[in-house]
Design a protein around this motif. Sequence first.
Motif, short mmCIF file in Angstrom:
data_model
loop_
_atom_site.label_atom_id
_atom_site.label_comp_id
_atom_site.label_asym_id
_atom_site.label_seq_id
_atom_site.Cartn_x
_atom_site.Cartn_y
_atom_site.Cartn_z
N ARG A 142 -8.41 1.81 10.97
CA ARG A 142 -9.48 3.19 11.30
C ARG A 142 -10.74 2.66 11.90
O ARG A 142 -11.07 3.50 12.64
CB ARG A 142 -9.82 3.59 9.63
CG ARG A 142 -8.85 4.29 9.06
CD ARG A 142 -8.91 5.12 8.15
NE ARG A 142 -7.72 5.43 7.16
CZ ARG A 142 -7.73 6.10 6.20
NH1 ARG A 142 -8.85 6.98 5.89
NH2 ARG A 142 -6.72 6.44 5.53
N LYS A 194 -10.48 1.93 -7.96
CA LYS A 194 -11.06 2.10 -6.55
C LYS A 194 -12.18 3.02 -6.61
O LYS A 194 -11.80 4.39 -6.85
CB LYS A 194 -9.82 2.33 -5.66
CG LYS A 194 -8.86 1.25 -5.37
CD LYS A 194 -7.72 1.58 -4.35
CE LYS A 194 -8.34 1.68 -2.99
NZ LYS A 194 -7.12 1.97 -1.94
N ALA A 238 -7.82 -3.58 4.46
CA ALA A 238 -6.98 -2.60 4.39
C ALA A 238 -6.68 -1.84 5.57
O ALA A 238 -7.51 -2.40 6.66
CB ALA A 238 -7.64 -1.18 3.44
N SER A 239 -5.98 -0.83 5.81
CA SER A 239 -5.46 -0.29 6.91
C SER A 239 -5.11 -1.02 8.11
O SER A 239 -5.59 -1.02 9.09
CB SER A 239 -6.82 0.69 7.50
OG SER A 239 -6.57 1.24 8.39
N ARG A 262 -2.10 -2.71 10.18
CA ARG A 262 -0.76 -1.79 10.75
C ARG A 262 0.14 -2.75 11.52
O ARG A 262 1.01 -2.20 12.06
CB ARG A 262 -1.45 -0.84 11.54
CG ARG A 262 -2.33 0.21 10.77
CD ARG A 262 -2.98 1.38 11.68
NE ARG A 262 -3.69 2.05 10.80
CZ ARG A 262 -4.69 2.95 11.48
NH1 ARG A 262 -4.85 2.91 12.61
NH2 ARG A 262 -5.44 3.74 10.64
N ASN A 305 -3.92 5.18 -2.79
CA ASN A 305 -5.19 5.85 -2.53
C ASN A 305 -4.84 7.43 -2.73
O ASN A 305 -3.64 7.47 -2.98
CB ASN A 305 -5.81 5.58 -1.16
CG ASN A 305 -4.81 6.05 -0.05
OD1 ASN A 305 -4.30 6.99 -0.11
ND2 ASN A 305 -4.86 5.34 1.14
N ASP A 311 0.91 -1.14 0.02
CA ASP A 311 0.10 0.10 0.07
C ASP A 311 0.82 1.14 -0.08
O ASP A 311 1.09 1.88 0.97
CB ASP A 311 -1.06 -0.15 1.40
CG ASP A 311 -2.09 0.76 1.16
OD1 ASP A 311 -2.44 1.08 -0.03
OD2 ASP A 311 -2.73 1.10 2.41
N TYR A 340 -11.75 -1.25 6.45
CA TYR A 340 -10.53 -0.55 7.07
C TYR A 340 -10.32 -1.13 8.43
O TYR A 340 -11.03 -0.51 9.29
CB TYR A 340 -10.58 1.02 6.85
CG TYR A 340 -10.39 1.61 5.60
CD1 TYR A 340 -10.90 1.11 4.42
CD2 TYR A 340 -9.55 2.81 5.51
CE1 TYR A 340 -10.58 1.70 3.31
CE2 TYR A 340 -9.23 3.38 4.39
CZ TYR A 340 -9.89 2.90 3.17
OH TYR A 340 -9.52 3.42 1.98
N THR A 380 -3.87 -5.69 2.18
CA THR A 380 -2.95 -4.72 1.60
C THR A 380 -2.20 -4.02 2.90
O THR A 380 -2.97 -3.56 3.87
CB THR A 380 -3.28 -3.52 0.76
OG1 THR A 380 -2.14 -2.78 0.13
CG2 THR A 380 -4.44 -2.98 1.12
O1 G3H Z 1 -6.55 2.80 1.38
C1 G3H Z 1 -6.28 2.38 2.41
C2 G3H Z 1 -5.25 2.24 3.36
O2 G3H Z 1 -4.92 0.87 3.76
C3 G3H Z 1 -5.71 3.06 4.57
O3 G3H Z 1 -4.60 2.88 5.62
P1 G3H Z 1 -4.48 3.68 6.81
O4 G3H Z 1 -5.67 3.70 7.57
O5 G3H Z 1 -3.13 3.23 7.66
O6 G3H Z 1 -4.22 5.19 6.15
#
Ligand code: G3H
Length: 214
Positions: free
Chosen positions: A132, A83, A163-164, A166, A28, A6, A129, A183
Amino acid sequence: MEFYIDTADLAQIKEAMSWGILEGVTTNPSIVAREKRGFEELIREIARETPGKVWCEVIGTDADTMVEEARMFRNWADRVVVKLPMGAEGVKAASRLSKEGIETNMTLVYSVGQAVLAAKAGVRYVSPYLGRVDDVAWSGATLIGGIVETFARLGLPTKVIAASVRGPQQVLDMLNLGVHAVTTSYSVWAAMMKHPMTDIGLEGFLRDWKEAGL
Ligand SMILES: O=C[C@H](O)COP(=O)(O)O
């Protein structure tokens, strides 16, 4: 099991793609903006470095503009996944693009209901996400597990990409929930590859070999 990086950072993309274990690159608008370069030039360059899919997000807020942008992205990179942001306009655009055979991803998905509507519109992937959701004191894993189960129960072909994400443990948590794709950033994939005991072990092997003078 599909893995994506990502980022739009070309040095990271080059290195990560050389591992041979990633299916492509997700971006993104915030990630692209960080590179401070022309959008088209950057996406074309990412596509040159990536044998797999390149994910590119629309900026338009109405379905007509989103569809135009999707067609434009396809000229930049033929392996593009478009997307679209969740919402009525995103759903409208997804319905039209899936009929044209353009692969789409519904992003910013925060409920099972949104995921089901996106699937009905024919998207190939939905992105809930994880991090988030956790940030606002609910469980991203509960949301994502719910989407995976609902898609399986209804026999929907749409894939779930977490997504998101960490951290390395979150990658494993997502895979154990049954997501089809993850991702995450370069640093998470790199951290997942490392273990201090591996480093200590290798150091010992190399030292013993050298001392033996073989
Ligand atoms: O586009 C989606 C991303 O995986 C968002 O990740 P993030 O919440 O770490 O910015």
